[in-house]
Design an enzyme around this catalytic site. Structure first.
Site, PDB file in Angstrom:
ATOM      1  N   MET A  22      17.141  40.061  39.251  1.00 19.19           N
ATOM      2  CA  MET A  22      16.564  41.365  38.914  1.00 19.19           C
ATOM      3  C   MET A  22      15.378  41.134  37.982  1.00 19.19           C
ATOM      4  O   MET A  22      15.369  40.174  37.207  1.00 19.19           O
ATOM      5  CB  MET A  22      17.608  42.264  38.259  1.00 19.19           C
ATOM      6  CG  MET A  22      18.678  42.707  39.240  1.00 19.19           C
ATOM      7  SD  MET A  22      19.751  43.991  38.601  1.00 19.19           S
ATOM      8  CE  MET A  22      18.641  45.391  38.546  1.00 19.19           C
ATOM      9  N   PHE A  23      14.383  41.994  38.090  1.00 20.87           N
ATOM     10  CA  PHE A  23      13.183  41.983  37.258  1.00 20.87           C
ATOM     11  C   PHE A  23      12.286  40.768  37.507  1.00 20.87           C
ATOM     12  O   PHE A  23      11.474  40.416  36.664  1.00 20.87           O
ATOM     13  CB  PHE A  23      13.542  42.095  35.766  1.00 20.87           C
ATOM     14  CG  PHE A  23      14.505  43.194  35.477  1.00 20.87           C
ATOM     15  CD1 PHE A  23      14.141  44.523  35.612  1.00 20.87           C
ATOM     16  CD2 PHE A  23      15.818  42.907  35.106  1.00 20.87           C
ATOM     17  CE1 PHE A  23      15.046  45.541  35.363  1.00 20.87           C
ATOM     18  CE2 PHE A  23      16.721  43.921  34.859  1.00 20.87           C
ATOM     19  CZ  PHE A  23      16.340  45.240  34.988  1.00 20.87           C
ATOM     20  N   ASP A  92      13.824  46.166  52.011  1.00 19.56           N
ATOM     21  CA  ASP A  92      14.083  45.957  50.583  1.00 19.56           C
ATOM     22  C   ASP A  92      15.578  46.038  50.306  1.00 19.56           C
ATOM     23  O   ASP A  92      16.327  46.659  51.055  1.00 19.56           O
ATOM     24  CB  ASP A  92      13.331  47.001  49.751  1.00 19.56           C
ATOM     25  CG  ASP A  92      13.210  46.604  48.287  1.00 19.56           C
ATOM     26  OD1 ASP A  92      13.218  45.389  47.990  1.00 19.56           O
ATOM     27  OD2 ASP A  92      13.089  47.503  47.434  1.00 19.56           O
ATOM     28  N   GLU A  93      15.995  45.412  49.203  1.00  9.39           N
ATOM     29  CA  GLU A  93      17.400  45.408  48.754  1.00  9.39           C
ATOM     30  C   GLU A  93      18.332  44.969  49.875  1.00  9.39           C
ATOM     31  O   GLU A  93      19.377  45.573  50.133  1.00  9.39           O
ATOM     32  CB  GLU A  93      17.796  46.787  48.214  1.00  9.39           C
ATOM     33  CG  GLU A  93      16.941  47.266  47.057  1.00  9.39           C
ATOM     34  CD  GLU A  93      17.083  46.460  45.766  1.00  9.39           C
ATOM     35  OE1 GLU A  93      17.943  45.549  45.688  1.00  9.39           O
ATOM     36  OE2 GLU A  93      16.313  46.726  44.823  1.00  9.39           O
ATOM     37  N   CYS A 152      15.958  33.624  25.602  1.00  6.22           N
ATOM     38  CA  CYS A 152      15.264  32.422  25.124  1.00  6.22           C
ATOM     39  C   CYS A 152      13.834  32.281  25.615  1.00  6.22           C
ATOM     40  O   CYS A 152      13.107  31.416  25.134  1.00  6.22           O
ATOM     41  CB  CYS A 152      16.067  31.174  25.499  1.00  6.22           C
ATOM     42  SG  CYS A 152      16.015  30.785  27.262  1.00  6.22           S
TER      43      CYS A 152
END
EC number: 2.7.1.21
Length: 189
Positions: A22-23, A92-93, A152
């Site tokens: 995701m992202f 998509d998805e 991080c």
């Protein structure tokens, strides 16, 4: 991406898979490729699972609000019915589709259609998700995108779920998920 020259005059299809956490920009990349196909005057059809209504019930929308019209569908066989006589199919998805999706994509490619599929390759447990592993096996071209780990700053390949729940499918955004690298994903918080 390298495209083989077509010297035979016969239209050749293929399957492209855009995957990652995701992202990571999967939908944004899908939209970019589909818009370029339209600029080239190719006939394009775009599909998404009907359960994905996070940003819009009809359009495919990226997290940064880029959008393109699509057709929400309940099963992958519908793509074969709605995508006859097109040059490019966007999906998509893909992880949310049924187990017929790899065969549907293969059929489209065999009849000369460029198929561009985007989806999560792993679920929130870090396990292969839905039909994406099968699509990766059938793909002619694979693009793995990465997000940035929120813990991080390294590259992130995992979708960490911040809210409790055991169901594999939980539609959500930043309130429910965050990208993490391998080390931070496996740390206990």
């Amino acid at each position: 991406m390298f495209i083989e020259p077509n010297l035979s005059g016969v239209r050749r299809g293929w399957i492209e898979v855009i995957c990652g956490s995701m992202f990571s920009g999967k939908t944004e990349e899908l939209i970019r490729r589909l818009k370029r196909a339209r600029i080239a005057n190719l006939k394009v059809e775009i599909f998404k699972p009907s359960i994905d209504v996070r940003y819009d019930p009809l359009n495919i929308v990226s997290h940064d609000e880029k959008a393109i019209p699509s057709t929400p569908i309940d099963n992958s066989q519908t793509i074969l019915l709605l995508a006859s006589d097109v040059d490019v199919v966007g999906i998509d998805e893909a992880q949310f589709f049924d187990d017929q999706l790899p065969e549907v994509c293969d059929q489209l490619a065999r009849r000369g259609t460029r198929v561009i599929v985007a989806g999560l390759d792993m679920d929130f447990l870090g396990k292969p998700f839905g039909q994406i592993p099968y699509l990766l096996a059938k793909a002619d071209y694979i693009t793995k995108l990465h997000a940035i780990c929120v813990k991080c700053g390294n590259i992130a390949s995992y979708s960490y779920r911040k809210v409790p729940g055991a169901n594999q499918v939980l539609l959500g955004e930043q309130e429910s998920y965050e990208p993490r690298c391998r080390v931070c994903f496996h740390e206990k918080d």
